[in-house]
Enzyme design. Structure first.
Site, PDB file in Angstrom:
ATOM      1  N   GLU A 156       0.821  -1.220   0.000  1.00  0.00           N
ATOM      2  CA  GLU A 156       0.000   0.000   0.000  1.00  0.00           C
ATOM      3  C   GLU A 156       0.852   1.266   0.000  1.00  0.00           C
ATOM      4  OE1 GLU A 156      -3.243  -0.287  -0.456  1.00  0.00           O
ATOM      5  OE2 GLU A 156      -3.029  -2.466  -0.375  1.00  0.00           O
ATOM      6  N   GLY A 191       1.872   2.655  -3.200  1.00  0.00           N
ATOM      7  CA  GLY A 191       1.776   3.268  -4.519  1.00  0.00           C
ATOM      8  C   GLY A 191       2.492   2.525  -5.625  1.00  0.00           C
ATOM      9  N   LYS A 199       1.820  -9.189 -13.823  1.00  0.00           N
ATOM     10  CA  LYS A 199       1.587  -9.351 -12.386  1.00  0.00           C
ATOM     11  C   LYS A 199       1.686 -10.841 -12.086  1.00  0.00           C
ATOM     12  CE  LYS A 199       0.213  -7.778  -8.272  1.00  0.00           C
ATOM     13  NZ  LYS A 199       0.820  -6.666  -7.538  1.00  0.00           N
ATOM     14  N   ASP A 258      -4.697  -5.456  -9.979  1.00  0.00           N
ATOM     15  CA  ASP A 258      -3.724  -4.400 -10.229  1.00  0.00           C
ATOM     16  C   ASP A 258      -3.520  -4.134 -11.717  1.00  0.00           C
ATOM     17  OD1 ASP A 258      -3.401  -4.102  -7.530  1.00  0.00           O
ATOM     18  OD2 ASP A 258      -1.521  -5.214  -7.407  1.00  0.00           O
ATOM     19  N   GLU A 291       5.401  -6.355 -11.942  1.00  0.00           N
ATOM     20  CA  GLU A 291       5.028  -5.781 -10.645  1.00  0.00           C
ATOM     21  C   GLU A 291       4.872  -6.864  -9.589  1.00  0.00           C
ATOM     22  OE1 GLU A 291       1.472  -3.531  -8.263  1.00  0.00           O
ATOM     23  OE2 GLU A 291       1.368  -3.555 -10.449  1.00  0.00           O
ATOM     24  N   GLY A 292       5.663  -6.770  -8.551  1.00  0.00           N
ATOM     25  CA  GLY A 292       5.617  -7.740  -7.470  1.00  0.00           C
ATOM     26  C   GLY A 292       4.439  -7.541  -6.544  1.00  0.00           C
ATOM     27  N   ALA A 293       4.411  -8.340  -5.486  1.00  0.00           N
ATOM     28  CA  ALA A 293       3.379  -8.247  -4.460  1.00  0.00           C
ATOM     29  C   ALA A 293       4.048  -7.838  -3.160  1.00  0.00           C
ATOM     30  CB  ALA A 293       2.668  -9.588  -4.296  1.00  0.00           C
ATOM     31  N   GLY A 353       6.254   6.584  -3.844  1.00  0.00           N
ATOM     32  CA  GLY A 353       4.985   6.142  -4.400  1.00  0.00           C
ATOM     33  C   GLY A 353       3.785   7.001  -4.066  1.00  0.00           C
ATOM     34  N   PRO A 387       2.372  11.924  -6.807  1.00  0.00           N
ATOM     35  CA  PRO A 387       1.594  12.609  -5.774  1.00  0.00           C
ATOM     36  C   PRO A 387       0.513  11.738  -5.160  1.00  0.00           C
ATOM     37  CG  PRO A 387       0.977  13.395  -7.954  1.00  0.00           C
ATOM     38  CD  PRO A 387       2.172  12.515  -8.137  1.00  0.00           C
TER      39      PRO A 387
END
Length: 234
Positions: free
Chosen positions: A12, A14, A37, A50, A110-112, A171, A201
């Site tokens: 969590e 970003g 993913k 995601d 993109e990892g977890a 992030g 942002p």
């Protein structure tokens, strides 16, 4: 770099929005982009994951692929065990990424969660997948108190495994940064042992796709295709 592994220093922070920003900037530059993913957790069959969020933000031209999905919001190895489903191995991640790389200019894996979150019962991690791929890692970090410690640990874990680090992206940069956040900006690169390459942002994931794509280049440094400059960042 045809394949970049995107990892976080935690959950969590970003990572998915940062992945979408990198994809959007590359697409705007005329490159073909795929986002992989390996393991999506915490979503049920048919629910958006995601990669769906990346597509919403970066646009329909991005190719997306999810290898495994588990319903409970846990580490992939634990989620797979509890669901009675097969795990994903580093070799499978590398094979899928290589196939995507054969037809795309850029593949983002993109990892977890963090770099060493377990993918299977043998303790395989995203770092192992990056090693098999021979791909560098982009680290997405938090902005606030405690981020220097976990960013340092992530950098040390990468170097201990002989993995290259592209750099660090914040992030979620808060609209009103507190003292710790402002101080961390000047120290993150040193903690990571790699350059600070941007700051996304807070709330960027809530933007519409068109606005997100129009603004994404301003959040990332030149090595990621953007115009963000660390020297002038607050």
């Amino acid at each position: 770099m045809s394949v970049i592994v995107v990892s976080g220093t935690g959950t969590e922070i970003g990572k998915t929005v940062t992945t979408a920003a990198v994809a959007a900037v590359a697409l705007a530059a005329g490159r073909s982009v795929a986002v992989l993913k390996p393991a999506q957790t915490g979503v049920g069959p048919g629910d958006p994951g995601d990669v769906d969020e990346v597509r919403r933000l970066a646009g329909d031209r991005v190719t997306t692929l999810e290898l495994a999905r588990y319903p409970e919001p846990l580490a992939p190895a634990t989620a797979a065990l509890r669901a009675g489903l097969a795990t994903v191995s580093p070799a499978e991640v590398a094979e899928a990424a290589a196939k995507l790389a054969a037809s795309h200019d850029l593949v983002l894996v993109e990892g977890a969660g963090g770099l060493l979150v377990r993918f299977d019962a043998d303790g395989a991690t995203l770092a192992d997948a990056a090693r098999v791929l021979g791909a560098p890692v982009l680290v997405v970090a938090a902005a606030g108190l405690g981020t220097l410690n976990v960013t340092t640990l992530t950098g040390e874990a990468l170097r201990a495994r002989g993995l290259a680090q592209v750099g660090v992206v914040i992030g979620s940069w808060p609209a009103v940064p507190d003292l710790a956040v402002r101080c961390n900006v000047g120290e993150l690169a040193g903690a990571a042992g790699a350059p600070l390459l941007g700051a996304v942002p807070e709330g960027a994931g809530g933007l519409g796709g068109g606005e997100f794509r129009a603004r994404a280049g301003g959040w990332l440094g030149s090595s990621l295709g953007g115009t963000w400059e660390g020297a002038s960042f607050p």
